[in-house]
Design an enzyme around this catalytic site. Structure first.
Site, PDB file in Angstrom:
ATOM      1  N   GLY A  71      18.222  17.280  10.052  1.00  0.00           N
ATOM      2  CA  GLY A  71      18.209  17.065   8.611  1.00  0.00           C
ATOM      3  C   GLY A  71      18.185  15.586   8.304  1.00  0.00           C
ATOM      4  N   SER A  73      19.798  12.194   7.382  1.00  0.00           N
ATOM      5  CA  SER A  73      21.125  11.712   7.777  1.00  0.00           C
ATOM      6  C   SER A  73      21.631  10.563   6.910  1.00  0.00           C
ATOM      7  CB  SER A  73      21.112  11.306   9.257  1.00  0.00           C
ATOM      8  OG  SER A  73      20.150  10.299   9.470  1.00  0.00           O
ATOM      9  N   TYR A 134      23.170  13.123  -0.668  1.00  0.00           N
ATOM     10  CA  TYR A 134      23.386  13.474   0.752  1.00  0.00           C
ATOM     11  C   TYR A 134      24.754  14.132   0.948  1.00  0.00           C
ATOM     12  CZ  TYR A 134      24.675  12.423   5.631  1.00  0.00           C
ATOM     13  OH  TYR A 134      25.116  12.502   6.930  1.00  0.00           O
ATOM     14  N   LYS A 138      25.923  18.002   2.213  1.00  0.00           N
ATOM     15  CA  LYS A 138      26.860  18.336   3.293  1.00  0.00           C
ATOM     16  C   LYS A 138      27.946  19.280   2.780  1.00  0.00           C
ATOM     17  CE  LYS A 138      24.908  16.064   6.638  1.00  0.00           C
ATOM     18  NZ  LYS A 138      24.283  16.785   7.753  1.00  0.00           N
ATOM     19  N   ARG A 172      34.726  -0.993   7.847  1.00  0.00           N
ATOM     20  CA  ARG A 172      34.836   0.411   7.414  1.00  0.00           C
ATOM     21  C   ARG A 172      34.758   1.344   8.616  1.00  0.00           C
ATOM     22  NH1 ARG A 172      30.734   3.994   6.093  1.00  0.00           N
ATOM     23  NH2 ARG A 172      31.572   5.839   5.072  1.00  0.00           N
TER      24      ARG A 172
HETATM   25  N1  LIG Z   1      25.282   9.317  12.983  1.00  0.00           N
HETATM   26  C1  LIG Z   1      26.389   9.407  12.260  1.00  0.00           C
HETATM   27  O1  LIG Z   1      27.262   8.534  12.310  1.00  0.00           O
HETATM   28  C2  LIG Z   1      26.596  10.604  11.354  1.00  0.00           C
HETATM   29  C3  LIG Z   1      27.674  10.590  10.462  1.00  0.00           C
HETATM   30  C4  LIG Z   1      27.895  11.692   9.652  1.00  0.00           C
HETATM   31  C5  LIG Z   1      27.065  12.805   9.755  1.00  0.00           C
HETATM   32  N2  LIG Z   1      26.004  12.756  10.615  1.00  0.00           N
HETATM   33  C6  LIG Z   1      25.106  13.937  10.663  1.00  0.00           C
HETATM   34  O2  LIG Z   1      24.857  14.265  12.022  1.00  0.00           O
HETATM   35  C7  LIG Z   1      23.512  14.703  12.171  1.00  0.00           C
HETATM   36  C8  LIG Z   1      22.805  13.870  13.231  1.00  0.00           C
HETATM   37  O3  LIG Z   1      22.904  12.512  12.880  1.00  0.00           O
HETATM   38  P1  LIG Z   1      21.969  11.414  13.551  1.00  0.00           P
HETATM   39  O4  LIG Z   1      22.654  10.111  13.354  1.00  0.00           O
HETATM   40  O5  LIG Z   1      21.585  11.833  14.923  1.00  0.00           O
HETATM   41  O6  LIG Z   1      20.717  11.484  12.575  1.00  0.00           O
HETATM   42  P2  LIG Z   1      19.200  11.105  12.872  1.00  0.00           P
HETATM   43  O7  LIG Z   1      18.577  10.822  11.550  1.00  0.00           O
HETATM   44  O8  LIG Z   1      19.113  10.085  13.954  1.00  0.00           O
HETATM   45  O9  LIG Z   1      18.628  12.467  13.444  1.00  0.00           O
HETATM   46  C9  LIG Z   1      18.326  13.580  12.631  1.00  0.00           C
HETATM   47  C10 LIG Z   1      17.155  14.317  13.261  1.00  0.00           C
HETATM   48  O10 LIG Z   1      16.835  15.430  12.416  1.00  0.00           O
HETATM   49  C11 LIG Z   1      15.441  15.548  12.397  1.00  0.00           C
HETATM   50  N3  LIG Z   1      15.045  16.196  11.144  1.00  0.00           N
HETATM   51  C12 LIG Z   1      15.206  15.712   9.888  1.00  0.00           C
HETATM   52  N4  LIG Z   1      14.700  16.584   8.999  1.00  0.00           N
HETATM   53  C13 LIG Z   1      14.187  17.613   9.703  1.00  0.00           C
HETATM   54  C14 LIG Z   1      13.514  18.807   9.351  1.00  0.00           C
HETATM   55  N5  LIG Z   1      13.274  19.113   8.052  1.00  0.00           N
HETATM   56  N6  LIG Z   1      13.126  19.650  10.332  1.00  0.00           N
HETATM   57  C15 LIG Z   1      13.364  19.332  11.628  1.00  0.00           C
HETATM   58  N7  LIG Z   1      14.001  18.218  12.033  1.00  0.00           N
HETATM   59  C16 LIG Z   1      14.411  17.378  11.074  1.00  0.00           C
HETATM   60  C17 LIG Z   1      14.891  14.134  12.460  1.00  0.00           C
HETATM   61  O11 LIG Z   1      13.569  14.109  12.954  1.00  0.00           O
HETATM   62  C18 LIG Z   1      15.889  13.456  13.380  1.00  0.00           C
HETATM   63  O12 LIG Z   1      15.444  13.410  14.702  1.00  0.00           O
HETATM   64  C19 LIG Z   1      22.878  14.605  10.795  1.00  0.00           C
HETATM   65  O13 LIG Z   1      22.923  15.878  10.174  1.00  0.00           O
HETATM   66  C20 LIG Z   1      23.760  13.637  10.049  1.00  0.00           C
HETATM   67  O14 LIG Z   1      23.758  13.881   8.659  1.00  0.00           O
HETATM   68  C21 LIG Z   1      25.754  11.685  11.405  1.00  0.00           C
END
Ligand SMILES: NC(=O)c1ccc[n+]([C@@H]2O[C@H](COP(=O)([O-])OP(=O)(O)OC[C@H]3O[C@@H](n4cnc5c(N)ncnc54)[C@H](O)[C@@H]3O)[C@@H](O)[C@H]2O)c1
Length: 269
Positions: A71, A73, A134, A138, A172
């Site tokens: 999704g 992010s 966003y 969530k 933060r």
């Molecule tokens: N990284 C963090 O610190 C953090 C913090 C809070 C929440 N999150 C959540 O954890 C999850 C992973 O985070 P991340 O940092 O790896 O994010 P990221 O953006 O690096 O990876 C998300 C992946 O989802 C894929 N994606 C997006 N939309 C899509 C769709 N419609 N169909 C198929 N694939 C799709 C993207 O291609 C990407 O590879 C996310 O849901 C994010 O909201 C991450």
């Protein structure tokens, strides 16, 4: 857990879990809408757009558990959030229900509760206070997970991730950081703990400066190994001399997500 699906597997957390969960379960099915590195032993690689229900049904076929990371992010325009984090997330839960998938670990976010002030320690029972479109998506995901747990008996662990990375990158993040090995531990609890029905936990390491009471994760056996404190001096030095931060970003846990597009200032004043 014979076959575990990771959605969003090409992203930062997905690429990390691909390594830390390698060999933990017999088969990892790695899915994203963008290209992934070719499958190795014990891996399956899949290309699926989450907004496409027929493709999502194929993606979940034959899996025992799902780590749902896919999704958008961060903050984005509403149509983008809607497609990835509302429609896409619904498709994953509904296709999982139809396929009889018993477990989902959902990557929710601190931004579902970002408008709690930094001065307040919060636990898993607080009502959502999203700080962005966003964050709303969530909170929607947490609500849908609750529905699928209560109505369909699905076991779901909602991990409200703070900030995932090899080290905390600013002040933060000293309060909300989670290391790859600690997140791996939390994900494994979500997939393996026998008593999970619906739980919210914070995806944070054992940070001394934490804004969260993460007793629900501890109750489930989470014993984080890492603490941001050893990085505190390095972060302070890197930020020395920086322009003063936005007071709204400073007041609330969600930081700049709270300050962006903020128009409530005149009324509050
Ligand atoms: N990284 C963090 O610190 C953090 C913090 C809070 C929440 N999150 C959540 O954890 C999850 C992973 O985070 P991340 O940092 O790896 O994010 P990221 O953006 O690096 O990876 C998300 C992946 O989802 C894929 N994606 C997006 N939309 C899509 C769709 N419609 N169909 C198929 N694939 C799709 C993207 O291609 C990407 O590879 C996310 O849901 C994010 O909201 C991450």
């Amino acid at each position: 857990m014979k076959r575990v699906l990771i959605t969003g597997a090409a992203g930062g957390i997905g690429r990390s879990l691909r390594e830390t969960l390698r060999g933990v379960y017999p088969i990892l099915r790695l899915s994203d809408r963008v290209a992934l590195a070719p499958a190795r032993d014990g891996e399956e690689v899949d290309c699926t757009e989450l907004a496409d229900m027929a493709a999502v049904e194929r993606m979940v076929a034959g899996v025992d558990g799902i780590i749902h990371l896919g999704g958008i992010s961060g903050e984005n325009d509403w149509p983008v959030i809607l497609e990835g984090n509302i429609i896409g997330l619904y498709n994953v839960f509904e296709a999982a229900r139809q396929a009889g998938v018993a477990r989902i670990v959902f990557a929710t976010s601190n931004h579902a509760v970002g408008f709690y002030p930094r001065a307040q320690k919060i636990d898993h029972r607080v009502v959502p206070r999203p700080d962005s479109r966003y964050g709303v998506s969530k909170a929607f995901g947490e609500a849908l997970a609750s529905l699928y747990s209560d109505k369909h008996g699905m076991a779901v662990l909602c991990t409200r991730i703070g900030n995932f990375g090899s080290r905390p990158i600013d002040r933060r993040r000293l309060s909300i950081w989670i290391s790859p090995r600690d997140y791996t531990q939390l994900v494994r609890i979500g997939l393996e703990h026998p008593d999970i029905r619906y739980e919210i936990v914070y995806g944070v390491s054992r940070n001394q400066r934490s804004w969260y009471d993460n007793s629900n994760a501890e109750r489930l056996g989470y014993r984080p190994q890492d603490d941001s404190e050893p990085y505190a001096e390095e972060v302070r030095a890197a930020e020395a001399g920086a322009p003063p931060a936005d007071p709204i970003a400073e007041r609330y846990q969600g930081g700049t997500f709270c300050a962006a597009e903020y128009t409530a200032r005149p009324r509050r004043a």
